[in-house]
Design an enzyme around this catalytic site. Structure first.
Site, short mmCIF file in Angstrom:
data_model
loop_
_atom_site.label_atom_id
_atom_site.label_comp_id
_atom_site.label_asym_id
_atom_site.label_seq_id
_atom_site.Cartn_x
_atom_site.Cartn_y
_atom_site.Cartn_z
CE1 TYR A 1 100.67 60.75 -58.38
CE2 TYR A 1 99.21 61.70 -56.74
CZ TYR A 1 100.42 61.67 -57.37
OH TYR A 1 101.40 62.56 -57.00
CB ILE B 1 104.21 65.12 -59.20
CG1 ILE B 1 104.10 65.42 -60.71
CG2 ILE B 1 102.85 64.80 -58.64
CD1 ILE B 1 103.85 64.20 -61.57
CD GLU C 1 103.30 59.41 -47.92
OE1 GLU C 1 103.95 60.22 -48.62
OE2 GLU C 1 103.81 58.38 -47.44
C1 LIG Z 1 98.29 66.75 -60.18
C2 LIG Z 1 99.05 67.51 -61.30
C3 LIG Z 1 100.56 67.26 -61.16
C4 LIG Z 1 98.55 66.96 -62.66
O1 LIG Z 1 99.36 67.52 -63.69
P1 LIG Z 1 98.73 68.06 -65.07
O2 LIG Z 1 99.82 68.24 -66.04
O3 LIG Z 1 97.90 69.25 -64.77
O4 LIG Z 1 97.75 66.85 -65.46
P2 LIG Z 1 97.55 66.13 -66.88
O5 LIG Z 1 97.20 67.14 -67.92
O6 LIG Z 1 98.70 65.26 -67.18
O7 LIG Z 1 96.22 65.27 -66.58
C5 LIG Z 1 96.20 63.85 -66.55
C6 LIG Z 1 94.91 63.40 -65.90
O8 LIG Z 1 94.86 63.82 -64.53
C7 LIG Z 1 93.50 64.16 -64.17
N1 LIG Z 1 93.38 65.61 -63.96
C8 LIG Z 1 94.35 66.55 -64.14
N2 LIG Z 1 93.86 67.78 -63.83
C9 LIG Z 1 92.58 67.60 -63.48
C10 LIG Z 1 91.54 68.48 -63.07
N3 LIG Z 1 91.76 69.82 -62.97
N4 LIG Z 1 90.33 67.96 -62.76
C11 LIG Z 1 90.11 66.62 -62.83
N5 LIG Z 1 91.04 65.72 -63.24
C12 LIG Z 1 92.26 66.21 -63.54
C13 LIG Z 1 92.65 63.76 -65.37
O9 LIG Z 1 92.33 62.38 -65.24
C14 LIG Z 1 93.63 63.96 -66.52
O10 LIG Z 1 93.32 63.24 -67.67
P3 LIG Z 1 92.24 63.87 -68.72
O11 LIG Z 1 92.70 65.27 -69.02
O12 LIG Z 1 92.32 62.94 -69.89
O13 LIG Z 1 90.90 63.85 -68.04
C15 LIG Z 1 98.72 69.03 -61.26
O14 LIG Z 1 97.33 69.21 -61.19
C16 LIG Z 1 99.36 69.78 -60.08
O15 LIG Z 1 100.46 70.32 -60.17
N6 LIG Z 1 98.62 69.83 -58.96
C17 LIG Z 1 99.11 70.54 -57.76
C18 LIG Z 1 100.21 69.76 -57.07
C19 LIG Z 1 99.70 68.44 -56.53
O16 LIG Z 1 98.56 68.30 -56.08
N7 LIG Z 1 100.59 67.44 -56.59
C20 LIG Z 1 100.29 66.10 -56.10
C21 LIG Z 1 100.65 66.02 -54.67
S1 LIG Z 1 100.32 64.39 -54.06
#
Ligand SMILES: CC(C)(COP(=O)(O)OP(=O)(O)OC[C@H]1O[C@@H](n2cnc3c(N)ncnc32)[C@H](O)[C@@H]1OP(=O)(O)O)[C@@H](O)C(=O)NCCC(=O)NCCS
Length: 173
Positions: A124, A78, A112
């Site tokens: 997650y 993701i 993972e």
């Molecule tokens: C993980 C990822 C997919 C989350 O997607 P996103 O659209 O940015 O996240 P969302 O806006 O839906 O956030 C949902 C929740 O996730 C957590 N979260 C997301 N970004 C965060 C940050 N920078 N710091 C802390 N918590 C975070 C929070 O709990 C957040 O809820 P909140 O905003 O109410 O606090 C994104 O950060 C990403 O692409 N990361 C790099 C790729 C990666 O690590 N993938 C997973 C591999 S296992």
């Protein structure tokens, strides 16, 4: 502030035509990116795999994938485009995967995650996944351990209500 409304975002199954944009996000995001051909072969296995993209018009903002093995769903990837992070796109993608897993009658979901990737772990945990194990040196690029995170019994009514509540809160914002 969001420069778009979440209702402008559409979730689709990933198609061949999306893979160039998906790959560009992949390369920006992960130290050891999947190749384009990995994505192509994953999306060809339609029966057991589900790969999604979140799009605004023709721009891919994020993607996610799940592979079904018997009654388990393995969340294989993701990612959200840097500029669009923390705008709930990951949330929308994961809700779709979880709802589809429930529809398919899967019992649990697992994945993972790098031990150092605290943001993804937090993400997650928001969906009630918890750490159930560790794979030592799983990431061969850095020799880092993977944490295994899982959510069991996804079809129980409490969890379904929880997911529907996250979804309805999003739609009503
Ligand atoms: C993980 C990822 C997919 C989350 O997607 P996103 O659209 O940015 O996240 P969302 O806006 O839906 O956030 C949902 C929740 O996730 C957590 N979260 C997301 N970004 C965060 C940050 N920078 N710091 C802390 N918590 C975070 C929070 O709990 C957040 O809820 P909140 O905003 O109410 O606090 C994104 O950060 C990403 O692409 N990361 C790099 C790729 C990666 O690590 N993938 C997973 C591999 S296992």
């Amino acid at each position: 502030m969001n420069d778009f409304n979440l209702d402008e975002i559409k979730i689709h199954k990933m198609k061949f035509g999306d893979v160039d944009q998906v790959y560009a996000i992949e390369v920006d995001t992960f130290p050891t990116p999947w190749s384009k051909s990995s994505f192509l072969s994953q999306i060809l296995r339609r029966r057991f795999n589900l790969y999604l993209v979140a799009k605004k018009d023709n721009e891919v903002l994020g993607y996610a994938g799940m592979v079904q093995r018997s009654k388990e769903g393995h969340i294989t990837t993701i990612a959200v485009k840097n500029r669009f992070k923390r705008k709930r796109i990951g949330t929308i993608l994961l809700i779709y995967l979880i709802k589809e897993a429930i529809k398919r009658g899967l019992v649990n979901l697992y994945l993972e995650v790098r031990e150092s990737n605290k943001i993804a772990q937090e993400f997650y945990r928001k969906f009630k996944f918890s750490t159930i194990g560790r794979k030592i040196g799983y990431y061969s690029d850095t020799n880092e351990d993977a944490l295994i995170m899982a959510m069991d019994n996804i079809s129980n009514s409490k969890y379904k209500d929880f997911i529907f509540k996250i979804e309805s809160d999003l739609l009503n914002k």
